[in-house]
Write a protein that holds these residues in place. Structure first.
Motif, PDB file in Angstrom:
ATOM      1  N   ARG A 130       0.816  -1.216   0.000  1.00 11.63           N
ATOM      2  CA  ARG A 130       0.000   0.000   0.000  1.00 11.63           C
ATOM      3  C   ARG A 130       0.852   1.270   0.000  1.00 11.63           C
ATOM      4  O   ARG A 130       0.372   2.346  -0.350  1.00 11.63           O
ATOM      5  CB  ARG A 130      -0.970   0.007   1.173  1.00 11.63           C
ATOM      6  CG  ARG A 130      -0.332   0.220   2.512  1.00 11.63           C
ATOM      7  CD  ARG A 130      -1.376   0.284   3.620  1.00 11.63           C
ATOM      8  NE  ARG A 130      -1.262   1.555   4.343  1.00 11.63           N
ATOM      9  CZ  ARG A 130      -2.246   2.151   4.975  1.00 11.63           C
ATOM     10  NH1 ARG A 130      -3.450   1.610   4.974  1.00 11.63           N
ATOM     11  NH2 ARG A 130      -2.058   3.280   5.604  1.00 11.63           N
ATOM     12  N   SER A 131       2.142   1.147   0.365  1.00  8.47           N
ATOM     13  CA  SER A 131       3.014   2.322   0.378  1.00  8.47           C
ATOM     14  C   SER A 131       3.351   2.815  -1.024  1.00  8.47           C
ATOM     15  O   SER A 131       3.757   3.966  -1.203  1.00  8.47           O
ATOM     16  CB  SER A 131       4.308   2.009   1.139  1.00  8.47           C
ATOM     17  OG  SER A 131       5.097   1.054   0.432  1.00  8.47           O
ATOM     18  N   PHE A 132       3.207   1.935  -2.037  1.00  7.59           N
ATOM     19  CA  PHE A 132       3.485   2.375  -3.412  1.00  7.59           C
ATOM     20  C   PHE A 132       2.320   2.120  -4.366  1.00  7.59           C
ATOM     21  O   PHE A 132       2.379   2.507  -5.524  1.00  7.59           O
ATOM     22  CB  PHE A 132       4.757   1.698  -3.956  1.00  7.59           C
ATOM     23  CG  PHE A 132       4.691   0.200  -4.029  1.00  7.59           C
ATOM     24  CD1 PHE A 132       4.100  -0.439  -5.102  1.00  7.59           C
ATOM     25  CD2 PHE A 132       5.237  -0.585  -3.015  1.00  7.59           C
ATOM     26  CE1 PHE A 132       4.042  -1.824  -5.178  1.00  7.59           C
ATOM     27  CE2 PHE A 132       5.190  -1.973  -3.074  1.00  7.59           C
ATOM     28  CZ  PHE A 132       4.585  -2.589  -4.166  1.00  7.59           C
ATOM     29  N   TRP A 133       1.256   1.453  -3.877  1.00  8.05           N
ATOM     30  CA  TRP A 133       0.109   1.160  -4.738  1.00  8.05           C
ATOM     31  C   TRP A 133      -0.883   2.312  -4.655  1.00  8.05           C
ATOM     32  O   TRP A 133      -1.348   2.653  -3.572  1.00  8.05           O
ATOM     33  CB  TRP A 133      -0.557  -0.149  -4.294  1.00  8.05           C
ATOM     34  CG  TRP A 133      -1.367  -0.808  -5.361  1.00  8.05           C
ATOM     35  CD1 TRP A 133      -2.714  -0.737  -5.541  1.00  8.05           C
ATOM     36  CD2 TRP A 133      -0.872  -1.653  -6.410  1.00  8.05           C
ATOM     37  NE1 TRP A 133      -3.090  -1.477  -6.635  1.00  8.05           N
ATOM     38  CE2 TRP A 133      -1.974  -2.058  -7.187  1.00  8.05           C
ATOM     39  CE3 TRP A 133       0.399  -2.103  -6.760  1.00  8.05           C
ATOM     40  CZ2 TRP A 133      -1.843  -2.892  -8.290  1.00  8.05           C
ATOM     41  CZ3 TRP A 133       0.527  -2.931  -7.847  1.00  8.05           C
ATOM     42  CH2 TRP A 133      -0.575  -3.321  -8.603  1.00  8.05           C
ATOM     43  N   PRO A 134      -1.218   2.946  -5.767  1.00  4.94           N
ATOM     44  CA  PRO A 134      -2.024   4.169  -5.697  1.00  4.94           C
ATOM     45  C   PRO A 134      -3.509   3.945  -5.416  1.00  4.94           C
ATOM     46  O   PRO A 134      -4.209   4.898  -5.065  1.00  4.94           O
ATOM     47  CB  PRO A 134      -1.827   4.795  -7.082  1.00  4.94           C
ATOM     48  CG  PRO A 134      -1.535   3.637  -7.986  1.00  4.94           C
ATOM     49  CD  PRO A 134      -0.778   2.661  -7.149  1.00  4.94           C
ATOM     50  N   GLU A 135      -4.002   2.732  -5.565  1.00  4.86           N
ATOM     51  CA  GLU A 135      -5.432   2.468  -5.393  1.00  4.86           C
ATOM     52  C   GLU A 135      -5.701   1.794  -4.042  1.00  4.86           C
ATOM     53  O   GLU A 135      -4.831   1.130  -3.486  1.00  4.86           O
ATOM     54  CB  GLU A 135      -5.946   1.569  -6.528  1.00  4.86           C
ATOM     55  CG  GLU A 135      -5.842   2.192  -7.911  1.00  4.86           C
ATOM     56  CD  GLU A 135      -6.702   3.433  -8.044  1.00  4.86           C
ATOM     57  OE1 GLU A 135      -7.798   3.461  -7.446  1.00  4.86           O
ATOM     58  OE2 GLU A 135      -6.279   4.380  -8.733  1.00  4.86           O
ATOM     59  N   PRO A 136      -6.939   1.939  -3.512  1.00  4.82           N
ATOM     60  CA  PRO A 136      -7.269   1.322  -2.218  1.00  4.82           C
ATOM     61  C   PRO A 136      -7.523  -0.178  -2.305  1.00  4.82           C
ATOM     62  O   PRO A 136      -7.611  -0.846  -1.274  1.00  4.82           O
ATOM     63  CB  PRO A 136      -8.536   2.062  -1.792  1.00  4.82           C
ATOM     64  CG  PRO A 136      -9.175   2.487  -3.076  1.00  4.82           C
ATOM     65  CD  PRO A 136      -8.046   2.787  -4.014  1.00  4.82           C
ATOM     66  N   ASP A 177      -8.318  -5.321   0.349  1.00  8.07           N
ATOM     67  CA  ASP A 177      -8.545  -3.948   0.793  1.00  8.07           C
ATOM     68  C   ASP A 177      -7.276  -3.454   1.476  1.00  8.07           C
ATOM     69  O   ASP A 177      -6.800  -4.056   2.443  1.00  8.07           O
ATOM     70  CB  ASP A 177      -9.729  -3.932   1.766  1.00  8.07           C
ATOM     71  CG  ASP A 177     -10.066  -2.536   2.255  1.00  8.07           C
ATOM     72  OD1 ASP A 177      -9.412  -1.570   1.798  1.00  8.07           O
ATOM     73  OD2 ASP A 177     -10.974  -2.411   3.101  1.00  8.07           O
ATOM     74  N   LEU A 178      -6.710  -2.356   0.993  1.00  7.59           N
ATOM     75  CA  LEU A 178      -5.447  -1.839   1.525  1.00  7.59           C
ATOM     76  C   LEU A 178      -5.649  -0.756   2.569  1.00  7.59           C
ATOM     77  O   LEU A 178      -4.677  -0.140   3.021  1.00  7.59           O
ATOM     78  CB  LEU A 178      -4.578  -1.298   0.380  1.00  7.59           C
ATOM     79  CG  LEU A 178      -4.175  -2.305  -0.699  1.00  7.59           C
ATOM     80  CD1 LEU A 178      -3.308  -1.633  -1.753  1.00  7.59           C
ATOM     81  CD2 LEU A 178      -3.460  -3.508  -0.102  1.00  7.59           C
ATOM     82  N   ASP A 234      -5.087  -3.701  11.853  1.00  7.04           N
ATOM     83  CA  ASP A 234      -6.194  -3.568  10.898  1.00  7.04           C
ATOM     84  C   ASP A 234      -5.968  -4.448   9.679  1.00  7.04           C
ATOM     85  O   ASP A 234      -6.880  -5.135   9.200  1.00  7.04           O
ATOM     86  CB  ASP A 234      -6.353  -2.104  10.463  1.00  7.04           C
ATOM     87  CG  ASP A 234      -6.795  -1.189  11.594  1.00  7.04           C
ATOM     88  OD1 ASP A 234      -7.421  -1.691  12.548  1.00  7.04           O
ATOM     89  OD2 ASP A 234      -6.505   0.024  11.526  1.00  7.04           O
ATOM     90  N   LEU A 235      -4.745  -4.417   9.160  1.00 10.23           N
ATOM     91  CA  LEU A 235      -4.449  -5.228   7.980  1.00 10.23           C
ATOM     92  C   LEU A 235      -4.394  -6.711   8.319  1.00 10.23           C
ATOM     93  O   LEU A 235      -4.632  -7.558   7.451  1.00 10.23           O
ATOM     94  CB  LEU A 235      -3.136  -4.766   7.342  1.00 10.23           C
ATOM     95  CG  LEU A 235      -3.176  -3.364   6.728  1.00 10.23           C
ATOM     96  CD1 LEU A 235      -1.872  -3.061   6.003  1.00 10.23           C
ATOM     97  CD2 LEU A 235      -4.344  -3.217   5.767  1.00 10.23           C
TER      98      LEU A 235
END
Length: 446
Positions: A275-281, A313-314, A321-322
């Motif tokens: 999620r630190s480099f993925w632009p989508e949720p 879900d990121l 949470d993750l």
């Protein structure tokens, strides 16, 4: 000078039978038809183990023969007629050729070099499963005394978990032969043909219908592809391997503290870093499942891995949470992880939208039996073993190793994760696991 010769393993007393492939075998067989022999290393698993002192070559060959009798996948031919379905034919008896390397005392060649040569030769020649057994075996001698066994095993006969189990069983059998004790008893295990017949039963077909229904629902929720985040390097895909004792220890401590499995912990860390480099949720996340959920299947020597397509879900504020998201994702994947590959492939082919590149997560480490804690920690290492010009995913993450040391392998698309960022990703994976083993970790906002 090393003397090369050939010996023969003989096996007798098995049961001969013929039937279809199980779903795990079917997926590997179709991949072989698509990629082999152009892409050889993936389709072989290479292992070696020492031979205890006091054994002669004949003793080693006898033990290997007993191993072949125990496991049908090691004495099976697979063939497919034009327009027909592939068939496996289990042999009741037969022979396996063995390459023998005898090193004199004054020869400078090291045994690790002999093992490497055995592996290179084992994967260099395409394997014809219709007439060859799926195992290529070598024994290295020192002045006529067996020292090392090295083998290459077709992925059609075994997956990573099964191969590790074979090595442990063979080592135990050789130890028993050395001491004069009875060989370890045969573990109760479903043979590949047993699995194939169960999958074709009404219960098995209902499992397949449910898994395909789940696949269709996932395709309806699949996110759109993301644009490149960086300029492509050449080659475009780069591989890196991190090996760490600290990571293995931290993951186990976190799993105990959070009362969950090590596999879920590893998946949660993976999504936290992606999620630190993925632009989508949301993220296309493919989870490789070992499908060893019952005792008889857990001991099966065959290939059972199947990929489960999911949408992850990121979102979340902390690793806890993750972890909750990873727990749900893994549970869904386990519930839909055995299916007819050809039916699934047809669903994907006729889907309105092609699958976008995403992340594939393959945890093989958590299936290993726990060993004693290490007496001393070995330093973490990072190597760059492979490159590729074409892959279908943005990031492949494989977790394997030994009970006390994790081998974290990654293959990344440099338009999404450049080389320098991939190095940071792997080191941060270790750092984050160590932090989490003590307390929950807050995540940066998106």
């Amino acid at each position: 000078m090393i003397t090369e010769s050939q010996a023969v393993v003989e096996f007798h007393g098995g049961t001969a039978r013929t039937g279809p492939l199980c779903w795990g075998q079917q997926g590997t067989w179709d991949s072989l038809a698509q990629w082999y022999p152009e892409v050889k290393p993936f389709f072989f698993l290479t292992r070696w183990l020492p031979v205890p002192l006091l054994l002669e070559l004949g003793d080693v060959l006898d033990v290997v023969g007993e191993l072949l009798v125990r496991h049908e996948s090691l004495r099976t031919h697979v063939s497919q007629r034009a327009g027909g379905e592939p068939t496996q034919r289990v042999l009741a008896s037969g022979t396996l050729p063995v390459d023998v390397y005898d090193r004199p005392a004054d020869d400078p060649v090291q045994f690790e070099d002999i093992v490497a040569t055995s592996w290179e030769r084992g994967i260099a020649r395409p394997l014809d499963h219709s007439v060859e057994l799926p195992l290529r075996l070598s024994v290295a001698l020192h002045e006529g005394i067996p020292v090392v066994i090295a083998f290459t095993l077709s992925h059609l006969a075994a997956d990573y978990t099964a191969t590790e189990a074979l090595v442990r069983e063979l080592a135990a059998m050789l130890d028993a032969k050395t001491s004069g004790a009875p060989l370890p008893p045969v573990r109760r295990a479903a043979q590949p043909l047993d699995l194939a017949l169960a999958e074709r039963s009404p219960e098995g077909q209902l499992r397949n219908v449910d898994a395909i229904r789940h696949l269709r629902s996932v395709l309806d929720r699949m996110p759109a592809p993301i644009p490149p985040q960086a300029v492509a390097e050449s080659p475009r895909f780069i591989g890196a391997d991190l090996e760490s004792d600290l990571l293995a220890d931290a993951v186990r401590r976190t799993a105990r503290r959070c009362r969950t499995s090590t596999s879920v912990v590893l998946l949660a860390i993976t999504t936290a870093l992606v999620r630190s480099f993925w632009p989508e949720p949301r993220l296309r996340l493919d989870i490789m499942q070992s499908n060893r959920t019952t005792p008889d299947v857990a001991a099966s020597i065959t290939t059972l891995n199947q990929v489960v397509h999911t949408v992850a879900d990121l979102t979340g504020d902390t690793l806890a949470d993750l972890l909750d998201s990873a727990t749900r994702t893994m549970a869904v994947a386990r519930a839909h992880s055995r299916y007819d590959n050809r039916t699934a492939r047809e669903v994907l082919r006729t889907s309105a939208q092609p699958l976008p590149p995403g992340v594939q997560f393959n945890d093989m480490w958590s299936t290993l039996p726990k060993g004693p804690p290490p007496t001393a920690l070995t330093a973490t290492t990072l190597t760059w073993p492979a490159t590729s010009d074409a892959e279908s995913m943005s990031l492949y993450l494989d977790v394997r190793g030994t009970p006390t040391r994790i081998h974290l392998g990654a293959m990344a698309d440099t338009t999404i994760l450049p080389r320098a960022t991939l190095e940071t990703f792997l080191h941060t994976f270790e750092h984050l696991a160590i932090q989490w083993s003590e307390a929950d970790v807050a995540l940066p906002g998106r």
